[in-house]
Structure formats: structure tokens, C-alpha cells
Design an enzyme around this catalytic site. Structure first.
Site, mmCIF file in Angstrom:
data_model
loop_
_atom_site.group_PDB
_atom_site.id
_atom_site.type_symbol
_atom_site.label_atom_id
_atom_site.label_comp_id
_atom_site.label_asym_id
_atom_site.label_seq_id
_atom_site.Cartn_x
_atom_site.Cartn_y
_atom_site.Cartn_z
ATOM 1 C CB SER A 79 -0.945 0.046 1.173
ATOM 2 O OG SER A 79 -1.783 0.943 0.949
ATOM 3 C CG ASP A 99 -2.884 3.690 -1.684
ATOM 4 O OD1 ASP A 99 -3.514 3.831 -2.644
ATOM 5 O OD2 ASP A 99 -2.975 2.835 -0.641
ATOM 6 C CG ASP A 132 -2.829 -0.840 -2.531
ATOM 7 O OD1 ASP A 132 -2.847 0.358 -2.205
ATOM 8 O OD2 ASP A 132 -3.667 -1.676 -2.058
ATOM 9 C CG ASP A 162 -6.438 0.351 -1.046
ATOM 10 O OD1 ASP A 162 -5.318 1.320 -0.898
ATOM 11 O OD2 ASP A 162 -6.285 -0.470 -0.181
#
EC number: 5.4.2.10
Length: 462
Positions: free
Chosen positions: A112, A250, A252, A254
Site C-alpha cells: 500500500s 497510494d 496500490d 485503493d
């Protein structure tokens, strides 16, 4: 309980086996999160998943991603599971595609917002939600060698299925209906990560006049001085380009944070308030309820109550927000950090989808994000300090530290109903997070400094 090694994947890890944190398993790639560990993690996930079908694996751009995906794939196929590799993708693509293709589950290899040297494993079940605590515990038990296992009756195989990601992009585009962004000047900061796989393309398809920062996958620079954890490059670019808004993701993708034309930050609380207000006006927000975490600003809560709404708070972590939304039939929830979950879009945090919603709602209502922000709420001064502490203190020792607990009570008494104190252990890093908020900035500064000093003094004592 019989302890035995699983011959196909090597000896068990015993007491050194890692556990699941607030967002899967994380650690320094190659050491804490080694290929040997991932081999066993993949195996036990493969054994714990009950549904038939393939297991999907995606990853962000970190340099260690391919190594860890290979190890996880080896473990999963040793457990008899077929693996479909998605390659570089946003985390929310994995649960979406799990449901779409009828997969047994899925993994996302990402840490992340963490630094490039870290990596992690997020695990989803057949319904596309994070693996339940009960099944996480079963994986941990397997890693420790505390369960009998006769092995699978077959060996799985791995195939490349990057073609499936087109379906995820189509889902992003369909989420905004017939709304478009023709000629709207927008800046995207893709932080060298997963968002590079899709974000620019979908915004351009909708007609945005786009400026892209950090727009190629780069495993050595992901999250470094960019993205949602460092908004200065985005703020400067939005102002310099004369854009009406900008979005930063960020690693990833999400989560998402936005900035307006004046460079002001629009965090997850503001997104919930603005999007929630639209749904409330449309009579599409059951019970006028929003779900947020204990980190959400008190100013947000007070403003939402003035609109006649209710804010339900949960522990930190989008899985807790998800559980509360399902339990209460809520339509919208999320975290201040930028994880936003919408029942109408699969209840999975998706930074790109959230950015599309915010941008098209503004453009469709002919209102600038800066004007919309002015109409939302005034956040109370809030300060968050991370105190590095030993792992034993992070896990449980801090809650029994009487000097720290007494200082928290003093701070709460000093601020009364116009302030809050929150002390919690990070689920992914060796730190204790100390947060103070109040209408009075001087109280925020005073008590944050004092509580952080108390934590450092008493939890780091020899």
C-alpha cells in the site's frame, strides 16, 4: 495437536510464523517477507480457501513483487490451486474480478502506502471481501505446523490473465453513467504505482484535460515523496497548471486524496461529507448514516449532525468499515486516509473510482471543487504523532502503561466535549499513533507533545 512438516513446501515456521495485521501480512521484502515464507503462505491460503475455481493474484509495481508472486504461486499450485496472474493492477481489481469470474479467492501483493523496500499480501475470499479472521487464524495455525495436512490430490497450474483487467476498467467507466469530464483540467499523481495501470486511461476516455505526475510503474520510487502520503507535488502542479482539481493515489490505488484549485487538501472525511450530501439530497442514504473510523475529524461529525445525519464510528481499518456497512445497510463509508466504500460500487475501497465520482459530480453540478469544499465543514485542528516503540509495547504493553493512561485522562478532561484523544497501535508498523484534536489549536499542540513524550519515555525504557 499433531505437529508435522508439509513435505511439499518445507518445514513449518513454528513460533516465528508471522500473523495477519490490519491489512494482511506485511514486512521488509526478502527478509521479513521472504520467498520461503510466501511459499508456505500461498500453500496454506490454498488449503484454507473452500470454494472451487482459480485463485487470482495481482501486484503493485514494487521490485520485489514478481519474486513474491512466484513464491505464492508455487505454494498455491502445491496446494492444488490453479492460479491466474493479473500482473500490475489496482487492489480493487482483484475482488471485482473474483466475483466476476467465480474465483475461489485472490491475493494482492502490495504494501500500500509503505516504502518501496516493504511488501505485503492482502487476501480475499470467494465473495471478494477480506479473508475472515477465522480463516486468517487457520492460515497462521498451518504456518506454525499445528495442523495435520495430507496434501492435495492434484497439482495446480498457473496462467497469465492480464486480459481480465479490461473488465475492471470498463467497470470504472460505467460507474459514472453518462457523466463526462470534457475539457476539465485535472492533475493525477499516480505515485509510480498501481494507478499507472488504469487511472490516466479512464480519465482521458471521459475527456479530461489531463496532466500526469509519476505516471510510469517504478518499483524503486513507489510512494517516495509523491502520491497520497506526500501531496506537495500534486498541490504545486494543480496551482501551476491552473487545474480545477487533482487526485493522488497510494501504491496500490485503493485510496485517494484530492486537492482543489487552491491547493487545499480534500481528505476522506471531506469526500464522505460531499458525496454523502449528494446521496442524502437524493434520498439515497439509508438512515442518513455515514460510517467512518475513530480517526475521522470531530468537525466532520458535528457538521454531519447539523445536516440531520448520523456518523457511526468503527476501529481503524476498511474491513471494520465494511462490516459496519453490511450490518446496518449503510450506503457510504470510509476512512480519513482516503479509503472510500460505496454499497453501489461493490463495497471495496477504490481510489480511482472515488476520484471519478468526485470529479464527475462536481462537473455535472457545475460547481468547482473549491466552492464545494467551502460549503462542507471546518475541520477541527488535529495532530497525529507516530512514536516508535518496541514490538511488545506496540502489541499490548502500551494499554497497561499507567502514566500514559493517566495523561490521556488529563487531556480528555482538559478539552471536554470540544476535543478527543486517540492512542492506538499501528497494525502494520512498529509505532504507537497518538492523535489529539480540539477546537483550540494550542490544546492540540500541548497535549500531542505531552502524550508523545510520555509514550516515548515509558514504553522505550530499558
Amino acid at each position: 495437536m499433531v505437529q508435522r512438516a508439509v513435505p511439499s513446501i518445507g518445514p513449518s515456521l513454528g513460533s516465528s510464523a508471522p500473523g495477519f495485521g490490519t491489512d494482511g501480512i506485511r514486512g521488509r521484502a526478502g527478509t521479513e517477507l521472504s520467498p520461503a515464507l510466501c511459499l508456505q503462505v500461498g500453500y496454506w491460503i490454498g488449503r484454507v480457501l473452500k470454494a472451487d475455481g482459480p485463485v487470482l493474484i495481482g501486484m503493485d509495481s514494487r521490485s520485489s513483487g514478481s519474486m513474491l508472486v512466484a513464491a505464492l504461486t508455487a505454494g498455491l499450485t502445491a496446494a492444488g490451486r490453479d492460479v491466474w496472474e493479473l500482473g500490475l493492477c489496482a487492489t480493487p481489481a482483484v475482488p471485482l474480478l473474483i466475483r466476476e469470474v467465480g474465483a475461489a479467492g485472490g491475493l494482492m501483493v502490495s504494501a500500500s502506502h509503505n516504502p518501496p523496500a516493504d511488501n505485503g499480501i492482502k487476501v480475499f475470499g470467494a465473495d471478494g471481501t477480506k479473508l475472515s479472521a477465522e480463516r486468517q487464524a487457520r492460515v497462521e495455525t498451518g504456518l506454525r505446523g499445528e495442523v495435520e495436512d495430507d496434501g492435495p490430490s492434484r497439482c495446480g497450474r498457473s496462467v497469465q490473465r492480464q486480459d481480465l483487467l479490461r473488465s475492471y476498467q470498463d467497470k470504472l467507466l460505467s460507474s459514472v453513467g453518462d457523466r463526462r469530464l470534457n475539457g476539465v483540467p485535472i492533475v493525477l499523481d499516480l505515485c509510480w504505482g498501481s494507478a499507472t495501470a488504469c487511472a490516466a486511461e479512464v480519465f482521458q476516455t471521459l475527456g479530461a484535460d489531463l496532466t500526469v505526475l509519476h505516471g510510469q510503474p517504478d518499483g524503486e520510487r513507489i510512494n517516495v515523496a509523491c502520491g497520497s502520503t506526500q501531496l506537495d507535488p500534486l498541490r504545486q502542479a494543480v496551482v501551476a497548471q491552473g487545474a480545477v482539481m487533482g487526485f493522488a493515489f497510494d501504491g496500490d490505488a485503493d485510496r485517494m486524496l484530492a486537492v482543489d484549485a487552491r491547493g487545499r487538501v480534500v481528505d476522506g472525511d471531506h469526500v464522505l461529507y460531499l458525496w454523502g450530501s449528494v446521496l442524502q439530497d437524493q434520498k439515497a442514504l439509508p438512515g442518513d448514516r455515514l460510517v467512518a473510523t475513530v480517526m475521522s475529524n470531530l468537525g466532520f461529525e458535528r457538521a454531519w449532525e447539523r445536516r440531520g445525519g448520523e456518523l457511526e464510528r468503527t476501529p481503524v481499518g476498511d474491513q471494520h468499515v465494511h462490516a459496519a456497512m453490511v450490518a446496518n445497510g449503510a450506503a457510504l463509508g470510509g476512512e480519513q486516509s482516503g479509503h472510500i466504500l460505496a454499497a453501489s460500487h461493490g463495497l471495496c475501497g477504490d481510489g480511482v473510482l472515488t476520484a471519478l465520482q468526485l470529479a464527475t459530480l462536481c462537473h455535472g453540478q457545475d460547481i468547482a471543487l473549491s466552492d464545494w469544499l467551502d460549503r462542507s465543514f471546518k475541520a477541527y485542528p488535529q495532530k497525529l504523532v507516530n512514536v516508535t516503540v518496541p514490538d511488545r509495547a506496540r502489541r499490548k504493553g502500551w494499554s497497561s502503561c499507567m502514566p500514559l493512561q493517566e495523561a490521556v485522562l488529563q487531556a480528555e478532561a482538559s478539552m471536554g466535549a470540544a476535543g478527543r484523544v486517540l492512542v492506538r497501535a499501528s497494525g502494520t508498523e512498529p509505532v504507537l499513533r497518538v492523535m489529539v484534536e480540539s477546537e483550540d489549536q494550542s490544546l492540540v499542540d500541548r497535549w500531542t507533545q505531552h502524550l508523545a513524550a510520555m509514550a516515548d519515555e515509558h514504553l522505550n525504557a530499558a
